[in-house]
Design a protein around this motif. Structure first.
Motif, PDB file in Angstrom:
ATOM      1  N   UNK A 169       4.261  -4.052 -10.115  1.00 14.88           N
ATOM      2  CA  UNK A 169       3.264  -4.802  -9.362  1.00 14.88           C
ATOM      3  C   UNK A 169       3.836  -6.168  -8.998  1.00 14.88           C
ATOM      4  N   UNK A 170       3.673  -6.581  -7.748  1.00 17.24           N
ATOM      5  CA  UNK A 170       4.194  -7.876  -7.311  1.00 17.24           C
ATOM      6  C   UNK A 170       3.278  -9.002  -7.762  1.00 17.24           C
ATOM      7  N   UNK A 228       1.156   2.830  -5.346  1.00 16.75           N
ATOM      8  CA  UNK A 228      -0.273   2.768  -5.101  1.00 16.75           C
ATOM      9  C   UNK A 228      -0.660   1.626  -4.183  1.00 16.75           C
ATOM     10  N   UNK A 229      -1.974   1.291  -4.134  1.00 14.79           N
ATOM     11  CA  UNK A 229      -2.454   0.249  -3.225  1.00 14.79           C
ATOM     12  C   UNK A 229      -2.023  -1.145  -3.654  1.00 14.79           C
ATOM     13  N   UNK A 230      -2.107  -2.087  -2.710  1.00 12.17           N
ATOM     14  CA  UNK A 230      -1.722  -3.465  -2.996  1.00 12.17           C
ATOM     15  C   UNK A 230      -0.240  -3.703  -2.786  1.00 12.17           C
ATOM     16  N   UNK A 235       0.824  -1.216   0.000  1.00 10.27           N
ATOM     17  CA  UNK A 235       0.000   0.000   0.000  1.00 10.27           C
ATOM     18  C   UNK A 235       0.857   1.264   0.000  1.00 10.27           C
ATOM     19  N   UNK A 236       1.887   1.250  -0.836  1.00 11.99           N
ATOM     20  CA  UNK A 236       2.737   2.422  -0.997  1.00 11.99           C
ATOM     21  C   UNK A 236       3.823   2.583   0.046  1.00 11.99           C
ATOM     22  N   UNK A 237       3.918   1.652   1.004  1.00  6.12           N
ATOM     23  CA  UNK A 237       4.952   1.731   2.042  1.00  6.12           C
ATOM     24  C   UNK A 237       6.066   0.739   1.735  1.00  6.12           C
ATOM     25  N   UNK A 238       7.262   1.240   1.494  1.00  7.91           N
ATOM     26  CA  UNK A 238       8.426   0.381   1.240  1.00  7.91           C
ATOM     27  C   UNK A 238       8.904  -0.218   2.559  1.00  7.91           C
ATOM     28  N   UNK A 250       1.897 -10.016  10.172  1.00  2.73           N
ATOM     29  CA  UNK A 250       2.907  -9.071  10.660  1.00  2.73           C
ATOM     30  C   UNK A 250       3.746  -8.530   9.499  1.00  2.73           C
ATOM     31  N   UNK A 251       4.197  -9.419   8.611  1.00  5.81           N
ATOM     32  CA  UNK A 251       5.066  -9.002   7.521  1.00  5.81           C
ATOM     33  C   UNK A 251       4.352  -8.084   6.519  1.00  5.81           C
ATOM     34  N   UNK A 252       3.033  -8.188   6.448  1.00  7.15           N
ATOM     35  CA  UNK A 252       2.272  -7.312   5.574  1.00  7.15           C
ATOM     36  C   UNK A 252       1.995  -5.951   6.200  1.00  7.15           C
ATOM     37  N   UNK A 253       2.295  -5.803   7.478  1.00  3.45           N
ATOM     38  CA  UNK A 253       2.140  -4.512   8.136  1.00  3.45           C
ATOM     39  C   UNK A 253       3.330  -3.625   7.845  1.00  3.45           C
TER      40      UNK A 253
END
Length: 294
Positions: free
Chosen positions: A126-127, A98-100, A56-59, A288-291
């Motif tokens: 995109x992943x 962007x999102x995702x 969601x845009x956060x590296x 957790x890893x997706x946070x």
């Protein structure tokens, strides 16, 4: 893979005192040609890279990735990357995601053959969808990496601890694993110790102890593994860096392949021998890893 963004970088010296590096970036069309035919990254794989997961845009784990990029550069006799310059490039790339889930790649090559300077660039795409691997797991086969555990210390010119662009062996290992009916591979040393997967770190569980092979044995120090060990410690689990034999992997209470974009994929079988999967723990680990993680 859908490319969203590409940025060429004019690499700054590591002691550059500037705070704003926007003038060293040139955003380009990610679908347009950008490298010359004399580029050593394509001719010889002579360069290094990092892949950073973006949610969601956060590296994620940018600092750890930049530290590993610098470590790889030192091993390969490349100029030390300017940490702040590359951080600002990552920020630019993340803003385009962007999102995702997405992936940012940092690439530093030796440049054009006989040229005066290295070539550097950043991409964002995109992943792939790794939902199934995270939930259902992956089967693996063990493949001989062709050297003993002490070789990296005796032969540093093999660059075994650097994340180089020379990934032909890694990709060949994955193809071999699929030929053998598995999803992925785990490299092992010629003297019988677990090293790493072609694109992931190996973590095994022995009771309440979570163990990963020592990075000093010529494997990459996984950025996601570092973060995951912090999470596990916060949950009261013990963690350790220690040698892991092939038999210990096959007999583990559970095991995972951990990486920046696929995240934690539980291992369901090793060389055809089923391995127990802790679905509940795996789900909490991936949540957790997706946070957001800095």
């Amino acid at each position: 893979m859908a490319w969203r963004f590409a940025l060429m970088i004019d690499p700054a010296a590591s002691d550059d005192t500037r705070t704003d590096f926007s003038g060293t970036f040139a955003e380009i069309d990610p679908s347009a040609p950008a490298l010359t035919v004399g580029e050593l990254s394509t001719q010889r794989g002579d360069g290094i890279f990092e892949s950073i997961g973006v949610v969601d845009g956060h590296a994620q784990e940018v600092g750890a990735h930049l530290e590993r990029l610098a470590h790889s550069a030192a091993l390969c006799d490349l100029p030390v990357p300017h940490r702040e310059q590359w951080r600002q490039a990552v920020v630019r790339a993340a803003a385009a995601c962007g999102p995702g889930e997405s992936v940012i790649k940092l690439i530093l090559s030796r440049g054009v053959e006989h040229g005066p300077a290295p070539t550097a660039w950043v991409t964002a795409a995109t992943a792939a969808d790794f939902t199934a691997a995270r939930r259902d797991g992956v089967s693996v086969v063990t493949l001989d990496r062709g050297y003993a555990l002490d070789v990296p210390a005796r032969a540093p010119w093999l660059l075994l601890g650097a994340k180089t662009l020379s990934y032909a062996v890694n990709m060949a290992a994955i193809r071999e694993a699929k030929r053998r009916g598995a999803d992925d591979a785990v490299f092992v040393s010629s003297d019988g110790f677990v090293l790493e997967a072609p694109t992931a770190t190996v973590i095994v569980r022995r009771g309440d102890l979570f163990v990963t092979p020592e990075p000093g044995t010529g494997i990459l120090h996984g950025t996601t593994q570092l973060s995951l060990f912090e999470f596990l410690a916060s949950r009261g689990h013990a963690t350790a860096y220690a040698p892991v034999t092939i038999d210990e992997l096959r007999g583990a209470d559970a095991a995972w392949l951990v990486s920046s974009v696929r995240l934690a994929a539980p291992v369901t079988a090793v060389d055809g021998v089923p391995l127990a999967v802790d679905a509940e723990l795996t789900a909490s680990v991936n949540a957790y890893l997706l946070g957001p993680r800095d």
